[in-house]
Design an enzyme around this catalytic site. Structure first.
Site, PDB file in Angstrom:
ATOM      1  N   ASN A 118       0.845  -1.198   0.000  1.00 12.72           N
ATOM      2  CA  ASN A 118       0.000   0.000   0.000  1.00 12.72           C
ATOM      3  C   ASN A 118       0.877   1.244   0.000  1.00 12.72           C
ATOM      4  O   ASN A 118       2.097   1.152   0.025  1.00 12.72           O
ATOM      5  CB  ASN A 118      -0.949  -0.026   1.202  1.00 12.72           C
ATOM      6  CG  ASN A 118      -0.182  -0.113   2.507  1.00 12.72           C
ATOM      7  OD1 ASN A 118       0.595   0.773   2.835  1.00 12.72           O
ATOM      8  ND2 ASN A 118      -0.377  -1.213   3.235  1.00 12.72           N
ATOM      9  N   ASP A 144      -4.101  -6.290   4.993  1.00 11.41           N
ATOM     10  CA  ASP A 144      -5.124  -7.135   5.623  1.00 11.41           C
ATOM     11  C   ASP A 144      -5.029  -8.582   5.148  1.00 11.41           C
ATOM     12  O   ASP A 144      -5.357  -9.505   5.884  1.00 11.41           O
ATOM     13  CB  ASP A 144      -6.514  -6.581   5.307  1.00 11.41           C
ATOM     14  CG  ASP A 144      -6.753  -5.240   5.991  1.00 11.41           C
ATOM     15  OD1 ASP A 144      -6.222  -5.061   7.105  1.00 11.41           O
ATOM     16  OD2 ASP A 144      -7.446  -4.383   5.413  1.00 11.41           O
ATOM     17  N   LYS A 184       9.075 -17.070 -10.523  1.00 18.36           N
ATOM     18  CA  LYS A 184       8.374 -15.919 -11.087  1.00 18.36           C
ATOM     19  C   LYS A 184       7.202 -16.403 -11.961  1.00 18.36           C
ATOM     20  O   LYS A 184       7.382 -17.275 -12.817  1.00 18.36           O
ATOM     21  CB  LYS A 184       9.357 -15.112 -11.933  1.00 18.36           C
ATOM     22  CG  LYS A 184       8.784 -13.841 -12.479  1.00 18.36           C
ATOM     23  CD  LYS A 184       9.809 -13.085 -13.297  1.00 18.36           C
ATOM     24  CE  LYS A 184       9.116 -11.948 -14.022  1.00 18.36           C
ATOM     25  NZ  LYS A 184       9.924 -11.413 -15.101  1.00 18.36           N
ATOM     26  N   LYS A 221     -13.543   0.523  16.515  1.00 21.75           N
ATOM     27  CA  LYS A 221     -12.237  -0.161  16.438  1.00 21.75           C
ATOM     28  C   LYS A 221     -11.600  -0.268  17.824  1.00 21.75           C
ATOM     29  O   LYS A 221     -11.015  -1.284  18.183  1.00 21.75           O
ATOM     30  CB  LYS A 221     -11.334   0.627  15.492  1.00 21.75           C
ATOM     31  CG  LYS A 221     -10.306  -0.215  14.784  1.00 21.75           C
ATOM     32  CD  LYS A 221      -9.695   0.512  13.606  1.00 21.75           C
ATOM     33  CE  LYS A 221     -10.613   0.521  12.402  1.00 21.75           C
ATOM     34  NZ  LYS A 221     -10.020   1.139  11.218  1.00 21.75           N
TER      35      LYS A 221
HETATM   36  O1  C5P Z   1      -8.489  -2.636  11.341  1.00 23.04           O
HETATM   37  P1  C5P Z   1      -7.622  -1.549  10.822  1.00 23.04           P
HETATM   38  O2  C5P Z   1      -6.576  -2.034   9.851  1.00 23.04           O
HETATM   39  O3  C5P Z   1      -8.352  -0.356  10.305  1.00 23.04           O
HETATM   40  O4  C5P Z   1      -6.866  -1.049  12.140  1.00 23.04           O
HETATM   41  C1  C5P Z   1      -5.852  -0.101  12.079  1.00 23.04           C
HETATM   42  C2  C5P Z   1      -4.969  -0.231  13.298  1.00 23.04           C
HETATM   43  O5  C5P Z   1      -4.639  -1.598  13.559  1.00 23.04           O
HETATM   44  C3  C5P Z   1      -3.638   0.439  13.076  1.00 23.04           C
HETATM   45  O6  C5P Z   1      -3.161   0.886  14.328  1.00 23.04           O
HETATM   46  C4  C5P Z   1      -2.784  -0.695  12.516  1.00 23.04           C
HETATM   47  O7  C5P Z   1      -1.393  -0.451  12.714  1.00 23.04           O
HETATM   48  C5  C5P Z   1      -3.273  -1.876  13.291  1.00 23.04           C
HETATM   49  N1  C5P Z   1      -3.232  -3.165  12.583  1.00 23.04           N
HETATM   50  C6  C5P Z   1      -2.371  -4.171  12.981  1.00 23.04           C
HETATM   51  N2  C5P Z   1      -2.370  -5.382  12.333  1.00 23.04           N
HETATM   52  C7  C5P Z   1      -3.213  -5.600  11.300  1.00 23.04           C
HETATM   53  C8  C5P Z   1      -4.090  -4.587  10.867  1.00 23.04           C
HETATM   54  C9  C5P Z   1      -4.068  -3.386  11.527  1.00 23.04           C
HETATM   55  O8  C5P Z   1      -1.586  -3.968  13.924  1.00 23.04           O
HETATM   56  N3  C5P Z   1      -3.178  -6.763  10.682  1.00 23.04           N
END
Ligand code: C5P
Length: 405
Positions: free
Chosen positions: A215, A284, A294, A342
């Site tokens: 990203n 995610d 490759k 959250k």
């Molecule tokens: O659920 P979301 O990705 O929106 O949450 C954002 C927060 O969770 C941020 O602080 C991010 O660094 C953390 N996060 C994490 N591990 C993940 C996804 C998000 O530590 N897999």
């Protein structure tokens, strides 16, 4: 020697005000010292200052145009008093004449330097330079008393021979000393003795040996928070995804690529930490299993099967002996509602919510945050990420101390 002592100047924006005093020539040396420490310097020259030194000297030494007019349409268009006030991480007036000290005490706004001092939220310091009788005068001492009451810092003066031939208090400090005191403005001590663990940057999820999913996170906010935590006296460990950024001074950095690597690195250290701040933009999902060779472009369509990554922050928050946890939430709408959700869902102590889009967020220099915790919502107004990071650290420190106390 001074470079080591001035680590806090790295990446700092120092606005140097130069006013009417023979000591103005020492300000030229100060610009060099500040830049050697890693600061970017802009000079505001008062009308009195230009009687002693030329704008060209400071333009050459600072590498930036010199600012002097409050009501000059061209200057205002380039960088007016409000923009300068927001640009600065600290304002240092060296030399500070008796006149500018009196003007600051009155809160005047009729020249550029005085207006910037009124318009800024960052630390302001004066390094007085004047004849010893002028220094000793009750009017000057009253004015300084008022500045101290407003938390304006005072560097010096020193005692010794003066340009006018007299001897006494009123000599401006040497450039090295002022640079050291300027670095000290950023040492708050608010997290002294605490261990802070952070994540920052994006993660990269391998598709094959040469491709990955990722990203646009630059890591800037996380690195700024790491630097602010170190300046506040914490021992800081930064677990970072791939970024183009330099490691902030006094920060231990552990490089990782994928979310799984980040998860392992963080969980191994989480129970030793007092505070965990998750600023990373963790992917995610990751490809179920990266292909060993490759991928060739043979088929017209290609499907990638993805699997959910572990939630690093939620896992740290679930630890029984875990640190205070601070998360970030980037949202384009319903900011507070989504952030509160959250906070509850991941079991966090605090969440810093920022609106993304419209020039704010991932690739922008500036940001604004709504910080939510059990005590309510604290709004941190739009500012450069480095300043915002310091305010966030101050808020975290305050909350941490109350929770323990
Ligand atoms: O659920 P979301 O990705 O929106 O949450 C954002 C927060 O969770 C941020 O602080 C991010 O660094 C953390 N996060 C994490 N591990 C993940 C996804 C998000 O530590 N897999």
């Amino acid at each position: 020697m001074h470079i080591l002592a001035n680590k806090n100047l790295a990446n700092k924006h120092i606005l140097l005000g130069v006013t009417g005093s023979i000591a103005a020539y020492k300000a030229a040396e100060l610009v060099r010292r500040l830049r050697e420490g890693g600061a970017e310097v802009r000079v505001v020259l008062s009308a009195g200052g230009t009687e002693f030194v030329t704008p060209l000297t400071f333009q050459a030494l600072s590498g930036n145009p010199v600012h002097s007019e409050l009501l000059d349409t061209e200057a205002e268009a380039a960088m007016g008093h409000i923009a300068l006030a927001r640009w600065a991480d600290a304002v240092v007036i060296a030399p500070a004449s008796a006149n500018v000290i009196a003007r600051l005490a009155q809160g005047r706004a009729d020249d550029l330097l005085a207006a910037v001092c009124l318009a800024t939220e960052v630390p302001v310091a004066v390094a007085p330079a004047m004849n010893q009788q002028m220094w000793a005068n009750a009017a000057t001492q009253d004015n300084l008393q008022r500045l101290r009451a407003r938390r304006i810092h005072q560097f010096g003066p020193a005692e010794g021979g003066q340009a006018c031939g007299e001897t006494g208090l009123g000599r401006m400090l040497e450039a090295d000393d002022i640079a050291r005191h300027t670095a000290g403005l950023f040492d708050t001590g608010a997290l002294a003795g605490l261990q802070v663990l952070l994540t920052a940057g994006p993660t990269q999820e391998a598709i094959d040996p040469v491709r990955y999913l990722s990203n646009r996170s630059s890591g800037r906010m996380g690195y700024a928070v790491a630097q602010a935590a170190a300046e506040a006296g914490a021992r800081v460990t930064l677990v970072s995804g791939p970024t183009a950024l330099a490691t902030p001074p006094r920060v231990e950095r552990i490089d990782v690529r994928s979310a799984e690597e980040m998860h392992t690195a963080v969980l191994a250290r989480a129970t030793d930490a007092d505070i965990f701040i998750a600023t990373a933009a963790v992917a995610d999902y990751r490809p179920v299993a990266p292909v060993q060779q490759k991928i060739k472009k043979t088929a017209d369509n290609l499907s990638l099967e993805l699997v959910r990554n572990p939630d690093i922050l939620a896992d740290v928050a679930a630890l029984t002996d875990g640190p205070l946890t601070v998360g970030f939430a980037a949202e384009t709408e319903n900011l507070l509602e989504y952030a509160r959700d959250k906070l509850a869902r991941k079991g966090l102590d605090m969440i810093a919510a920022n609106r993304v889009g419209n020039g704010l967020g991932f690739e922008a220099e500036e940001n604004a945050l709504s910080v939510i915790d059990a005590e309510g919502v604290t709004e941190l107004a739009q500012a450069p990420k480095t300043q915002l990071a310091r305010r966030l650290i101050a808020r975290i420190a305050e909350y941490f101390k109350r929770r323990l106390g």
